[in-house]
Design a protein around this motif. Sequence first.
Motif, PDB file in Angstrom:
ATOM      1  N   ASP A 186     -16.935  45.818  48.878  1.00 48.37           N
ATOM      2  CA  ASP A 186     -15.499  45.664  49.076  1.00 48.37           C
ATOM      3  C   ASP A 186     -15.265  44.229  49.531  1.00 48.37           C
ATOM      4  N   PHE A 187     -14.938  43.364  48.579  1.00 46.92           N
ATOM      5  CA  PHE A 187     -14.824  41.935  48.874  1.00 46.92           C
ATOM      6  C   PHE A 187     -13.756  41.634  49.912  1.00 46.92           C
ATOM      7  N   THR A 188     -12.613  42.308  49.819  1.00 40.39           N
ATOM      8  CA  THR A 188     -11.519  41.992  50.726  1.00 40.39           C
ATOM      9  C   THR A 188     -11.924  42.230  52.180  1.00 40.39           C
ATOM     10  N   GLU A 189     -12.549  43.355  52.439  1.00 40.57           N
ATOM     11  CA  GLU A 189     -12.998  43.654  53.803  1.00 40.57           C
ATOM     12  C   GLU A 189     -14.123  42.714  54.229  1.00 40.57           C
ATOM     13  N   MET A 190     -15.041  42.442  53.299  1.00 36.72           N
ATOM     14  CA  MET A 190     -16.174  41.584  53.632  1.00 36.72           C
ATOM     15  C   MET A 190     -15.729  40.159  53.950  1.00 36.72           C
ATOM     16  N   ILE A 191     -14.778  39.630  53.155  1.00 35.92           N
ATOM     17  CA  ILE A 191     -14.281  38.281  53.398  1.00 35.92           C
ATOM     18  C   ILE A 191     -13.566  38.206  54.741  1.00 35.92           C
ATOM     19  N   ASP A 192     -12.728  39.205  55.017  1.00 37.36           N
ATOM     20  CA  ASP A 192     -12.026  39.207  56.300  1.00 37.36           C
ATOM     21  C   ASP A 192     -13.002  39.261  57.475  1.00 37.36           C
ATOM     22  N   ASN A 193     -14.048  40.067  57.343  1.00 42.85           N
ATOM     23  CA  ASN A 193     -15.045  40.152  58.414  1.00 42.85           C
ATOM     24  C   ASN A 193     -15.763  38.824  58.604  1.00 42.85           C
ATOM     25  N   TYR A 194     -16.124  38.187  57.499  1.00 36.93           N
ATOM     26  CA  TYR A 194     -16.802  36.892  57.589  1.00 36.93           C
ATOM     27  C   TYR A 194     -15.879  35.847  58.212  1.00 36.93           C
ATOM     28  N   ALA A 195     -14.625  35.810  57.763  1.00 44.39           N
ATOM     29  CA  ALA A 195     -13.684  34.822  58.286  1.00 44.39           C
ATOM     30  C   ALA A 195     -13.480  34.991  59.787  1.00 44.39           C
ATOM     31  N   THR A 196     -13.387  36.230  60.234  1.00 45.85           N
ATOM     32  CA  THR A 196     -13.215  36.479  61.662  1.00 45.85           C
ATOM     33  C   THR A 196     -14.442  36.047  62.447  1.00 45.85           C
ATOM     34  N   HIS A 197     -15.617  36.416  61.951  1.00 41.56           N
ATOM     35  CA  HIS A 197     -16.864  36.101  62.659  1.00 41.56           C
ATOM     36  C   HIS A 197     -17.124  34.595  62.690  1.00 41.56           C
ATOM     37  N   ALA A 198     -16.864  33.908  61.563  1.00 41.54           N
ATOM     38  CA  ALA A 198     -17.157  32.476  61.470  1.00 41.54           C
ATOM     39  C   ALA A 198     -15.984  31.599  61.895  1.00 41.54           C
ATOM     40  N   ASP A 199     -14.834  32.227  62.177  1.00 41.95           N
ATOM     41  CA  ASP A 199     -13.627  31.498  62.576  1.00 41.95           C
ATOM     42  C   ASP A 199     -13.216  30.489  61.502  1.00 41.95           C
ATOM     43  N   VAL A 200     -13.082  30.974  60.293  1.00 47.46           N
ATOM     44  CA  VAL A 200     -12.674  30.147  59.151  1.00 47.46           C
ATOM     45  C   VAL A 200     -11.584  30.889  58.380  1.00 47.46           C
ATOM     46  N   SER A 201     -10.975  30.205  57.426  1.00 44.70           N
ATOM     47  CA  SER A 201     -10.081  30.835  56.452  1.00 44.70           C
ATOM     48  C   SER A 201     -10.750  30.777  55.084  1.00 44.70           C
ATOM     49  N   VAL A 202     -10.536  31.801  54.290  1.00 46.13           N
ATOM     50  CA  VAL A 202     -11.104  31.858  52.943  1.00 46.13           C
ATOM     51  C   VAL A 202      -9.962  32.073  51.953  1.00 46.13           C
ATOM     52  N   LEU A 203      -9.866  31.188  50.964  1.00 45.59           N
ATOM     53  CA  LEU A 203      -8.844  31.288  49.928  1.00 45.59           C
ATOM     54  C   LEU A 203      -9.495  31.406  48.556  1.00 45.59           C
ATOM     55  N   VAL A 204      -8.899  32.223  47.703  1.00 46.66           N
ATOM     56  CA  VAL A 204      -9.275  32.277  46.294  1.00 46.66           C
ATOM     57  C   VAL A 204      -8.047  31.860  45.505  1.00 46.66           C
ATOM     58  N   LEU A 205      -8.174  30.791  44.711  1.00 49.30           N
ATOM     59  CA  LEU A 205      -7.064  30.258  43.925  1.00 49.30           C
ATOM     60  C   LEU A 205      -7.398  30.343  42.444  1.00 49.30           C
ATOM     61  N   ARG A 206      -6.338  30.400  41.645  1.00 48.31           N
ATOM     62  CA  ARG A 206      -6.545  30.412  40.203  1.00 48.31           C
ATOM     63  C   ARG A 206      -5.551  29.458  39.552  1.00 48.31           C
ATOM     64  N   GLU A 207      -6.047  28.514  38.786  1.00 52.82           N
ATOM     65  CA  GLU A 207      -5.175  27.571  38.100  1.00 52.82           C
ATOM     66  C   GLU A 207      -4.559  28.231  36.870  1.00 52.82           C
ATOM     67  N   SER A 208      -3.253  28.144  36.761  1.00 49.54           N
ATOM     68  CA  SER A 208      -2.555  28.630  35.567  1.00 49.54           C
ATOM     69  C   SER A 208      -2.530  27.519  34.540  1.00 49.54           C
ATOM     70  N   VAL A 209      -2.914  27.823  33.311  1.00 46.84           N
ATOM     71  CA  VAL A 209      -2.949  26.793  32.276  1.00 46.84           C
ATOM     72  C   VAL A 209      -1.532  26.452  31.858  1.00 46.84           C
ATOM     73  N   GLU A 210      -1.386  25.301  31.233  1.00 47.42           N
ATOM     74  CA  GLU A 210      -0.064  24.835  30.830  1.00 47.42           C
ATOM     75  C   GLU A 210       0.590  25.835  29.885  1.00 47.42           C
ATOM     76  N   GLY A 211       1.833  26.161  30.187  1.00 50.07           N
ATOM     77  CA  GLY A 211       2.571  27.106  29.354  1.00 50.07           C
ATOM     78  C   GLY A 211       2.581  28.514  29.900  1.00 50.07           C
ATOM     79  N   GLU A 212       1.684  28.824  30.844  1.00 46.77           N
ATOM     80  CA  GLU A 212       1.690  30.149  31.449  1.00 46.77           C
ATOM     81  C   GLU A 212       2.826  30.251  32.454  1.00 46.77           C
ATOM     82  N   SER A 213       3.283  31.468  32.675  1.00 47.33           N
ATOM     83  CA  SER A 213       4.265  31.678  33.732  1.00 47.33           C
ATOM     84  C   SER A 213       3.548  31.661  35.069  1.00 47.33           C
ATOM     85  N   CYS A 214       4.282  31.375  36.108  1.00 50.80           N
ATOM     86  CA  CYS A 214       3.689  31.372  37.447  1.00 50.80           C
ATOM     87  C   CYS A 214       3.043  32.723  37.703  1.00 50.80           C
ATOM     88  N   LEU A 215       1.852  32.716  38.221  1.00 49.01           N
ATOM     89  CA  LEU A 215       1.030  33.918  38.279  1.00 49.01           C
ATOM     90  C   LEU A 215       1.547  34.903  39.323  1.00 49.01           C
TER      91      LEU A 215
END
Length: 347
Positions: A186-215
């Motif tokens: 369960d990535f969402t729970e695992m990332i939150d646990n890691y972020a809390t333990h390590a005192d960091v923020s974790v972001l996942v971003l995705r670039e929309s290619v030209e011509g796509e609508s905002c995601l």
Amino acid sequence: MYQHTQAELTKLLQDEGSDKHETLNDVIHDMNRMIQTRLAAIQIYQDLAGCSVAPDLVQMQHKWASLVSNLAAGHPLVARLFQLSRFELNTINFYMLAMLAIAASNFKDAVLHTHRSKSELAVWRTAISTGHEPNEIQMPRLFSWAQLAHQALLAKLNLYFSKILTKAEVEAGGSFHAWTARCNPDFTEMIDNYATHADVSVLVLRESVEGESCLEYSCAPGVSDCSGLQQWPIIFSSSHRALSHWEDRDHLPNIVSLVSTMSQQLAVPHLQCVVCHHEPDLAVSYCIAQVEERVILTVISTGKLDPDDHGSIQDFMRYMLIRLRHLHVFAQLRSNSVSNTSIDTTS
């Protein structure tokens, strides 16, 4: 099933009918076709098993789709064997299509192909079990591997589309707990646990290619084309925030600038963060890796990283990249560690 086919072939060989040789030629032709398809499938499995950094799923899915079309209905004597093979090929084909749709942030196709893969898995299981008592059934290793792949597929879909799933949960008044409970991991729970333990923020971003609508994970008409930072929607962010952290959006200009500057280095598959940069104006450090084309994983830490913090982030990045690219799934194709009984596919 194989015993049944063998018995039917033995009966045919003992038959003295006038059409015996014609039937044998048809059966031999179909068996040769199956053998060639099986050998080609084994080669693709071996290619997946040999992936150490990132598989080329576009090319592999194209090859796999040709195998599916190659196993059209065979002679009645081998029809059941053909059917069993088609269930396997269809299951893996829809799995690959779902992986490609997730990577492209195509929510509709990702859910559709994931569901179809699960449906094929279910009929494959039924075909294997037909004629056997429940306590006599031992699932083939490839079937158990396909179950593992399906779990990992659910985990990735749940992460990449966490926002739309949460929104749907609120609007429907339901719960996706049964779905996420079967994600491995369960990535969402695992990332939150890691972020809390390590005192960091974790972001996942995705670039929309030209011509796509905002995601926004929808096909609604009338959505304006993306431009600027709108081309970089945040598809997941950890719930943990250290007191000194800025809001997610405040980091986007720096992250996008680093990704654009280091695009060639990021495009080369690695199992660690490629970009590590300290930004004194915000008093933060960015560690960035590319999961797959246009999908970026970023860890944001306060202050300048010391060697221990950097090592911890690299370990986290490696863990995430291996599992988001399903390298841990493909590795099971070259080992004997796939369980035959411990994987639930009722989700």
